[in-house]
Scaffold this active site. Structure first.
Site, PDB file in Angstrom:
ATOM      1  CB  SER A 146      -1.381   0.370   1.498  1.00  0.00           C
ATOM      2  OG  SER A 146      -1.241   1.422   1.478  1.00  0.00           O
ATOM      3  CE1 TYR A 169      -6.287   4.418  -1.977  1.00  0.00           C
ATOM      4  CE2 TYR A 169      -4.409   4.260  -0.787  1.00  0.00           C
ATOM      5  CZ  TYR A 169      -5.715   3.694  -0.667  1.00  0.00           C
ATOM      6  OH  TYR A 169      -6.486   3.182   0.103  1.00  0.00           O
ATOM      7  CB  THR A 195      -7.472   2.013  -5.478  1.00  0.00           C
ATOM      8  OG1 THR A 195      -5.300   1.310  -4.963  1.00  0.00           O
ATOM      9  CG2 THR A 195      -8.120   2.092  -4.201  1.00  0.00           C
ATOM     10  CE  LYS A 274      -6.932  -3.727  -4.276  1.00  0.00           C
ATOM     11  NZ  LYS A 274      -7.979  -2.438  -3.234  1.00  0.00           N
ATOM     12  CG  HIS A 298     -11.316   0.376  -0.330  1.00  0.00           C
ATOM     13  ND1 HIS A 298     -10.329   0.957  -1.229  1.00  0.00           N
ATOM     14  CD2 HIS A 298     -10.212   0.144   0.341  1.00  0.00           C
ATOM     15  CE1 HIS A 298      -8.999   2.021  -0.536  1.00  0.00           C
ATOM     16  NE2 HIS A 298      -9.003   1.055   0.089  1.00  0.00           N
TER      17      HIS A 298
HETATM   18  C1  LIG Z   1      -7.289  -2.366   7.345  1.00  0.00           C
HETATM   19  C2  LIG Z   1      -7.907  -2.531   4.947  1.00  0.00           C
HETATM   20  C3  LIG Z   1      -7.035  -1.056   4.987  1.00  0.00           C
HETATM   21  C4  LIG Z   1      -6.816  -1.453   3.700  1.00  0.00           C
HETATM   22  N1  LIG Z   1      -6.034  -0.532   2.914  1.00  0.00           N
HETATM   23  C5  LIG Z   1      -6.068  -0.639   1.282  1.00  0.00           C
HETATM   24  C6  LIG Z   1      -4.922   0.790   0.564  1.00  0.00           C
HETATM   25  O1  LIG Z   1      -4.194   1.011   1.530  1.00  0.00           O
HETATM   26  N2  LIG Z   1      -5.125   0.459  -0.955  1.00  0.00           N
HETATM   27  C7  LIG Z   1      -5.647  -0.683  -0.995  1.00  0.00           C
HETATM   28  O2  LIG Z   1      -5.508  -0.418  -2.649  1.00  0.00           O
HETATM   29  N3  LIG Z   1      -6.849  -1.116  -0.564  1.00  0.00           N
HETATM   30  C8  LIG Z   1      -6.737  -0.874   0.996  1.00  0.00           C
HETATM   31  N4  LIG Z   1      -7.698  -2.574   1.255  1.00  0.00           N
HETATM   32  C9  LIG Z   1      -7.757  -3.014   0.403  1.00  0.00           C
HETATM   33  C10 LIG Z   1      -8.153  -3.702   0.244  1.00  0.00           C
HETATM   34  O3  LIG Z   1      -6.368  -4.436  -0.778  1.00  0.00           O
HETATM   35  C11 LIG Z   1      -8.795  -5.633  -0.682  1.00  0.00           C
HETATM   36  O4  LIG Z   1      -9.594  -4.776  -1.739  1.00  0.00           O
HETATM   37  C12 LIG Z   1      -9.265  -5.665   0.596  1.00  0.00           C
HETATM   38  O5  LIG Z   1      -9.384  -5.917   1.948  1.00  0.00           O
HETATM   39  C13 LIG Z   1      -9.612  -7.043  -0.414  1.00  0.00           C
HETATM   40  O6  LIG Z   1     -10.861  -7.830   0.694  1.00  0.00           O
HETATM   41  P1  LIG Z   1     -10.868  -8.674   2.287  1.00  0.00           P
HETATM   42  O7  LIG Z   1     -10.850  -7.929   3.202  1.00  0.00           O
HETATM   43  O8  LIG Z   1     -12.575  -8.725   2.343  1.00  0.00           O
HETATM   44  O9  LIG Z   1      -9.970  -9.123   1.762  1.00  0.00           O
HETATM   45  C14 LIG Z   1      -7.422  -1.544   2.286  1.00  0.00           C
HETATM   46  C15 LIG Z   1      -8.222  -2.835   3.395  1.00  0.00           C
HETATM   47  C16 LIG Z   1      -8.515  -3.198   4.632  1.00  0.00           C
HETATM   48  C17 LIG Z   1      -8.865  -4.015   5.608  1.00  0.00           C
END
Ligand SMILES: Cc1cc2nc3c(=O)[nH]c(=O)nc-3n(C[C@H](O)[C@H](O)[C@H](O)COP(=O)(O)O)c2cc1C
Length: 406
Positions: A146, A169, A195, A274, A298
């Site tokens: 990330s 981002y 993203t 994404k 997300h």
């Molecule tokens: C706590 C948390 C932080 C996340 N931070 C980012 C991020 O910084 N950038 C991003 O593209 N997606 C982020 N995501 C989304 C994840 O990349 C991913 O799409 C998502 O967690 C997938 O779903 P799942 O948690 O049900 O497996 C985040 C998700 C969570 C739960």
């Protein structure tokens, strides 16, 4: 009431359309099936690690991890969407050798399961993204880092011992974006995953609620505002080190499809989008030069659509028309979920929260255990359905049915 009867009642309630939407039922179910774990090896499924993680992660950080948006219909839909299909076993196929390996952009992966980017992973365990990288190295898995990571891309790449992907981002200042691209590129990242699902804010109610419950003093770890609330803005993150962050926001609401060209003019990395969920957008992604897509909402943390990413996958695969790889993430908790996504045309499948649960509970060993559990479940699904490698996983293994409780 016997534990069997209690479980049966909870399952009945969770399957009911009237109460299925109540988060507490599914949470009680998760707790109900979870076992106490003294070590990562004790975990029998990823929910055991979720339970172990919750015991050690403070409320504010737990809320950050588990939160969806609004009423969390999308968060729940991500998990339940997979139950739309049942699997259709085949017999008398020689399944004595099962190969989970796959390739994305020519890079070999031991399995199609990859680590989706999660920001601030030190909030769960001091090993943070470096712990995930070590697990990814041990298991030959792909890691996406990330923009908001707690460790810089150089440290994580070095811990992984092989190239990782960088999640971008977009920011609202292209000069800053260019600096991030250059830094990721110099660290050896072959792919930038941009993203695109949160152009202008979101409403993470659970996170806000659990922050209020947390009685710790945020100032001990975070920069805080005048009311003592943590400043969770980007400018404290290592990837922004050395960049003037005056007026910089993580995202921009004004971006349009020409942004892909702007990125490609400024980087040699492959550009993956994404957060695509519509077939038309998949077509536009191809037309505008994207190299790949991750179907994602997300993890139910962007728009409260009420639709799981697994339900969006077929139209995106159709829109991409085989021209670029389509990956997906969201709600993947079982190897059978991975199997079903591959059957519908996903090239690889990402996990977010399960990796964080493993990390929180047992550091690197917990993350490795998550991959072992999911890979083993996937392997067993392949054996049962007579698919000896990922190319043999097709829609012929799927039976469509009305969504039910898993
Ligand atoms: C706590 C948390 C932080 C996340 N931070 C980012 C991020 O910084 N950038 C991003 O593209 N997606 C982020 N995501 C989304 C994840 O990349 C991913 O799409 C998502 O967690 C997938 O779903 P799942 O948690 O049900 O497996 C985040 C998700 C969570 C739960």
């Amino acid at each position: 009431m016997s534990s069997y009867a209690r479980r049966a009642l909870l399952r009945f309630l969770a399957a009911s359309p009237f109460v299925a939407g109540i988060g507490s039922v599914s949470r009680v179910l998760a707790e109900d099936r979870a076992l106490p774990t003294a070590s990562a090896a004790d975990a029998l499924d990823v929910f055991d690690l979720e339970t172990a993680a919750q015991k050690v992660v403070p409320p504010a950080h737990w809320g950050y991890l588990q939160s969806g948006v609004d009423g969390e219909a999308t968060l729940r839909a991500n998990e339940t969407a997979f139950s739309r299909y049942a699997l259709r076993p085949r017999r008398f196929v020689d399944v004595s050798h099962i190969d989970l390996a796959t390739e994305v952009f020519g890079a070999k992966l031991a399995s199609p399961i990859f680590f989706s980017p999660i920001g601030s992973m030190r909030a769960f365990n001091p090993e943070g993204e470096v712990g995930v990288a070590r697990a990814a190295k041990a298991k030959g898995a792909l890691q996406i880092l990330s923009t908001q990571a707690s460790f810089p891309v150089e440290d994580v790449t070095s811990a992984r011992g092989a190239p990782i992907w960088f999640q971008l981002y977009t920011t609202n200042q292209f000069e800053v974006t260019k600096k991030l691209l250059k830094r990721a590129e110099s660290a050896g990242c072959p792919v930038v995953a941009v993203t695109v699902d949160t152009p202008a804010g979101r409403n993470t109610v659970t996170a806000a609620r659990m922050r209020r419950e947390d009685k710790r003093v945020c100032a001990n770890c975070h920069a805080v505002d005048e009311r003592g609330n943590p400043r969770l803005s980007a400018n404290t993150k290592p990837m922004f080190g050395g960049i003037d962050m005056q007026g910089v926001g993580l995202t921009s609401a004004s971006l349009t499809w020409d942004f892909i060209k702007r990125l490609k003019d400024n980087t040699s990395m492959k550009v993956v989008l994404k957060g695509i969920e519509a077939g038309e957008d998949a077509q536009l992604a191809v037309m505008n030069g994207a190299d790949g897509i991750i179907v994602s909402n997300h993890g139910g943390r962007a728009t409260e659509t009420g639709r799981g990413t697994f339900d969006a996958l077929p139209e995106v695969v159709q829109g991409a028309d085989g021209k670029i790889p389509v990956m997906m993430d969201g709600g993947v908790r079982r190897g059978t979920d991975v199997y079903k996504a591959l059957a519908l045309g996903a090239t690889a499948v990402g996990i977010g929260r399960p990796a964080a649960w493993g990390l929180a509970a047992y550091g690197q060993a917990g993350v490795e255990r998550v991959l072992d559990i999911l890979n083993n479940e996937l392997r067993l699904a392949m054996i049962g359905c007579g698919a000896r490698n990922v190319h043999e996983i097709t829609t012929s293994s799927l039976v469509d049915r009305a969504p039910t409780d898993r």
